[in-house]
Design a protein around this motif. Structure first.
Motif, PDB file in Angstrom:
ATOM      1  N   SER A  90      25.064  43.106 -15.488  1.00  0.00           N
ATOM      2  CA  SER A  90      25.740  42.072 -16.180  1.00  0.00           C
ATOM      3  C   SER A  90      27.808  42.471 -14.593  1.00  0.00           C
ATOM      4  O   SER A  90      27.432  43.785 -14.592  1.00  0.00           O
ATOM      5  CB  SER A  90      26.090  42.746 -17.377  1.00  0.00           C
ATOM      6  N   TRP A 116      29.485  34.534 -14.129  1.00  0.00           N
ATOM      7  CA  TRP A 116      29.036  35.498 -15.508  1.00  0.00           C
ATOM      8  C   TRP A 116      27.684  35.893 -14.854  1.00  0.00           C
ATOM      9  O   TRP A 116      27.445  35.044 -14.871  1.00  0.00           O
ATOM     10  CB  TRP A 116      29.328  35.099 -16.702  1.00  0.00           C
ATOM     11  N   THR A 117      27.575  37.245 -14.785  1.00  0.00           N
ATOM     12  CA  THR A 117      25.736  37.447 -15.155  1.00  0.00           C
ATOM     13  C   THR A 117      25.747  37.906 -16.529  1.00  0.00           C
ATOM     14  O   THR A 117      25.891  39.072 -16.645  1.00  0.00           O
ATOM     15  CB  THR A 117      25.050  37.916 -14.392  1.00  0.00           C
ATOM     16  N   PHE A 118      24.723  38.026 -17.091  1.00  0.00           N
ATOM     17  CA  PHE A 118      24.749  38.964 -17.828  1.00  0.00           C
ATOM     18  C   PHE A 118      23.487  39.691 -17.597  1.00  0.00           C
ATOM     19  O   PHE A 118      22.443  39.541 -17.193  1.00  0.00           O
ATOM     20  CB  PHE A 118      23.990  37.832 -19.315  1.00  0.00           C
ATOM     21  N   GLU A 119      23.272  40.907 -17.849  1.00  0.00           N
ATOM     22  CA  GLU A 119      22.079  42.051 -18.070  1.00  0.00           C
ATOM     23  C   GLU A 119      20.556  41.704 -19.054  1.00  0.00           C
ATOM     24  O   GLU A 119      20.020  41.813 -18.262  1.00  0.00           O
ATOM     25  CB  GLU A 119      22.658  43.479 -18.132  1.00  0.00           C
ATOM     26  N   SER A 165      30.157  37.866 -23.620  1.00  0.00           N
ATOM     27  CA  SER A 165      30.418  38.896 -23.020  1.00  0.00           C
ATOM     28  C   SER A 165      31.568  39.713 -23.287  1.00  0.00           C
ATOM     29  O   SER A 165      32.772  39.018 -24.123  1.00  0.00           O
ATOM     30  CB  SER A 165      30.789  38.535 -21.149  1.00  0.00           C
TER      31      SER A 165
END
Length: 902
Positions: A48, A70-73, A138
């Motif tokens: 993330s 953003w990037t989510f795990e 987030s």
């Protein structure tokens, strides 16, 4: 060409041990059939990342419209909408901006709320909805503004009273007392002409090196923000600043005339220390006449050559409250080098790794040779005790001569010393008689070996000298590994060379020049972007381009520059950086900010070339620099880059809705292409000019070749390579095109043969001869142009991702909204893996060969689709989830897929 037919079909597979389930719910996406899909939540572990201006929790930014990404795990299906909240409080009770729920799969978004206030910490979070209605939010992330406008500075610019020729570094100190109340937080904002190191109460602030980054000082200065809250004592405190020359006061003399730079002056700085108390009041400690100055143990410093240190002159405790500064002098108030002072918003330079010597060889009782086992950019740290007045010389170099002594003849070629007081890459330390410790503050070098010479006999060992790898500390986002050790070492050497040449701007080499050569920069940009999160460095460097561009559009060959480079080597084959780098940032990040910022400069640049060369052909350039043997036609290669610039400009115009420019520059691009083909293409034979590898591969790679002749030109290139026994015969420009031209036109097997060679001339030849970085010349015995830490032949580092893993961004879906994946599996490469953390998440491609079967695994992150070209291998059929695949290409979404070639 081979395998040209493509059918677009999408199959999304859920991996459930021990078999795959294929769902047959049909949807339609354009002309492609899309199957409904599910996915395994446990497939892969991404990272993330919630960034502001592509930095984690930055402080001191001055962008009024920052970008959030953003990037989510956690895995999810394709993002359908997002909502951003920004607040001055962590509970978001009263947000200053609520983007509302926006129907979009974008994950890079520009702020468009109320005006941001200076010196303010903001909290932000993003909520996303996927196509199944799943909601992810987030954790709160912060960013903090600094000086939003230059007129907010309170301090004045100060220096000592010495002139530009004084060699001693100036030291500055100031005592101050805090108010009798609790401190909430404190920030130091500092800008400098030259370099600085800040300390408070005897301790260095932060872990940055060589702040601030190099710019055209008379046109733009950078300020750096430090969180100094934990450095402050309850009552009396002392600020300490030592200044270095850097590129601002370049005292060493070389062919680029930095000693005659128009901005040159004695180093200077301005600082505001802003202390915010718990009760909300603010106190600002500034640079003013109350500061004191003196010299110290740094008796000479040059960013280009070295640093000299007299430990006998150490002022112990000079930056602490109890130090007696009665002998120190008043400061000198100075004019600012430039009134354009902006935030340094990029990853800083740091010492990133510590190296102990692999071997220490005693030459005699006053000379020792240290071998650190690999070539790096950086510094050494000396810990030593000897008789007072003993002089220690530390000569840094990349290679040894036949007698096993240090040899600098390959890197001091352009140095023009006026006397013997400033030896190249040689630190000089004069001992105090106590134990002395020295590491340069304002210099770095390129080296593997250090020859230490003492004026009196001393016994030295491994513990006395340590090396530090030093560079812009950009995050690593890519990794290559294979069953071929030479391939692995080439990839590592390429990354080592890339990082060794990243110091707030891309350079050519960390020893002989340290210049921002534009040609090296654009050739290596994809290598940089596949392996490192480098957007902040490239954005800063393009700003340097804007500072250096002349009113008529001309750019210099090296950027930044003292003025050198406007007269030589600055044709389109080099200075196409102004178009190629912003375009690649757009492709990799999906963000138009840099492309928009560079648009007018790009336009002026293209217009100038068009004005000077109305035929569409230009010979303004260096050509295929340092080829193996064969020289290629300069007008052909340079005109191709003119076409590239016009083509990128037309595409950018379309993105920004500039319809007149779209028409104008599209026509210009066609005119250039037609002019190239009219003069240099033999339509009957399918050969350009004399048919060198560069002359054939460049028109293919840059899409100059008429469509109906692509196969014929490709076959000629293949034949040219075969007749050269699969060795390359190219220079700088050709290394960018040859592997890609072959891979993109059905001959990745030929490209791999070139790339995997271990005899001269090849990348592998360097490795087999001990290289840990890339070289400047294919011939390791060359008499000139033989820096052993050069990035200009570094395209191979990108080709591993493009040509083997087959991972490529798409112009139609930039920022990896959609990705092309077209792996190539060489028969003799038994294992291979590539991972790349794109702006949308991690993409992985790997395979292993077991007997006659090949197992290919692909991992696609959430919020991304891939156009997966099924690899075709002789006598093998592709199976996905037990079903034979007949199509040449399928479209896949988030998940992990295993293809069996049987």
């Amino acid at each position: 060409m081979r395998n040209k037919s493509i059918h677009c079909i999408s199959m999304i597979i859920m991996k459930t041990f021990p078999y795959y389930l294929i769902f047959g719910i049909s949807l339609f996406l354009g002309n492609s059939m899309l199957y409904g899909f599910s996915y395994d939540r446990n497939v892969g572990k991404g990272k993330s990342r919630f960034l502001t201006e592509f930095l984690q929790n930055p402080i001191g930014i001055d962008n009024s419209s920052p970008r959030f990404s953003w990037t989510f795990e956690e895995k999810y299906k394709e993002q359908q909408a997002y909502q951003i909240l920004i607040s001055e409080t962590q509970d978001f009770a009263v947000p200053i901006w609520n983007s509302q729920k926006i129907e979009s799969n974008n994950n890079v978004v520009i702020y468009s709320g109320p005006k941001l206030q200076s010196f303010t910490q903001y909290h932000w979070k993003v909520t996303i909805w996927d196509k199944n209605g799943k909601v992810l939010t987030s954790p709160p992330t912060t960013f903090e503004t600094g000086m939003m406008t230059p007129d907010e500075w309170k301090g004045v610019w100060i220096s000592d009273h010495n002139d530009i020729d004084d060699k001693k570094a100036p030291y500055f100190r100031k005592k101050f007392e805090l108010q009798h109340k609790n401190v909430k937080h404190a920030r130091a904002y500092i800008a400098a002409g030259g370099l600085f190191e800040l300390s408070i109460n005897g301790a260095k602030v932060g872990d940055h090196r060589l702040d601030p980054m190099y710019t055209r000082f008379d046109r733009r200065l950078l300020y750096v923000t430090y969180d100094i809250t934990e450095h402050l004592l309850r009552e009396q405190n002392t600020l300490g600043v030592v200044l270095g020359n850097g590129w601002y006061n370049h005292q060493s003399t070389a062919v680029w005339f930095f000693d005659k730079a128009p901005w040159r002056n004695r180093p200077t700085f301005c600082m505001d220390v802003r202390i915010t108390y718990e009760d909300g009041t603010v106190e600002t400690i500034t640079t003013d006449r109350s500061w004191k100055t003196n010299s110290g143990p740094i008796i000479f410093n040059s960013i280009y050559t070295a640093e000299h240190y007299d430990a006998r002159l150490t002022n112990t405790g000079w930056d602490t409250k109890d130090f007696d500064d009665s002998a120190w002098k008043e400061v000198h108030i100075r004019a600012a080098p430039s009134n354009n002072i902006v935030a340094q918003q990029l990853y800083p330079i740091r010492n990133t790794s510590k190296l102990t010597a692999k071997q220490v060889k005693r030459i005699n009782d006053t000379t020792y040779l240290y071998d650190f086992g690999r070539n790096i950019s950086g510094v050494t740290e000396l810990v030593i005790k000897g008789k007072k007045g003993t002089v220690v010389r530390l000569e840094h170099g990349e290679r040894l001569d036949k007698e096993g002594r240090l040899d600098m003849s390959n890197i001091d070629h352009h140095y023009r010393p006026t006397d013997d007081t400033d030896p190249f890459q040689t630190d000089i330390v004069i001992l105090s008689g106590a134990e002395d410790q020295f590491m340069p503050k304002f210099n770095y070098k390129g080296f593997q070996y250090v020859e230490v010479t003492t004026s009196q006999p001393l016994k030295l060992g491994m513990e006395n000298l340590t090396a530090y790898f030093m560079h812009s500390d950009v995050p690593s986002i890519g990794k290559i590994h294979s069953s071929n050790p030479t391939l692995n070492k080439i990839w590592e050497a390429t990354n080592n060379a890339y990082l060794s040449n990243l110091f707030g701007y891309p350079t050519d080499c960390p020893q002989r020049e340290k210049n921002g050569w534009t040609g090296d920069g654009h050739i290596a940009v994809e290598t940089g972007l596949y392996n490192f999160d480098g957007i902040t460095i490239y954005e800063k460097w393009i700003n340097d381009h804007l500072d250096e561009q002349q009113p008529n559009g001309v750019l210099p060959a090296i950027i930044p520059t003292s003025g050198w480079g406007y007269h030589w080597a600055n044709g389109p084959d080099w200075t196409s950086t102004i178009a190629i780098i912003p375009w690649n940032i757009y492709l990799f990040y999906g963000d138009t900010t840099l492309l928009s910022r560079a648009y007018d400069a790009m336009k002026k640049y293209v217009d100038y070339i068009d004005y000077k060369y109305p035929s569409g052909l230009t010979d303004w350039g260096l050509g295929d620099w340092v080829p193996v043997r064969t020289k290629s036609n300069v007008e052909l290669t340079t005109s191709i880059y003119f076409y590239v610039d016009a083509d990128i400009l037309a595409k950018a115009a379309k993105i920004f809705g500039r319809t007149e420019d779209v028409d104008r520059y599209s026509k210009l691009a066609v005119k250039i292409k037609n002019a190239i083909n009219a003069k240099y293409l033999d339509y009957e034979k399918g050969i350009y000019s004399s048919g060198t590898q560069t002359e054939l591969s460049m028109p293919l790679y840059w899409k100059i070749v008429p469509e109906h002749l692509v196969e014929k030109v490709t076959l000629n290139l293949v034949e040219k390579v075969k007749t050269n026994n699969y060795f390359l015969d190219v220079g700088l420009l050709g290394t960018k095109s040859i592997l890609n031209a072959l891979s993109e036109n059905g001959y990745a097997d030929i490209a791999y043969q070139i790339a995997s060679k271990e005899e001269y001339p090849s990348w592998g030849w360097w490795i087999k001869n001990g290289a840990t970085t890339l070289y400047e010349n294919w011939d390791i015995g060359a008499k000139k142009d033989i820096s052993m830490n050069h990035i200009m032949f570094g395209e191979i580092g990108a080709w591993y991702y493009k040509g083997l893993a087959g991972i490529k961004p798409m112009e139609t879906a930039p920022g990896f909204e959609e990705v092309n994946i077209k792996p190539f599996i060489p028969e003799n490469l038994k294992e291979f893996s590539a991972s790349f953390h794109s702006v949308r998440g991690e993409i992985k491609v790997s395979w292993r060969q077991e007997k006659s079967d090949v197992y290919l695994t692909i991992q696609i992150p959430s919020n991304m689709r891939a156009r997966f070209a099924i690899p075709m291998m002789e006598n093998r059929r592709p199976y996905l989830a037990g079903k034979e695949i007949k199509d040449k290409e399928i479209v896949i979404g988030q998940g992990e897929y295993e293809l069996l070639l049987k």
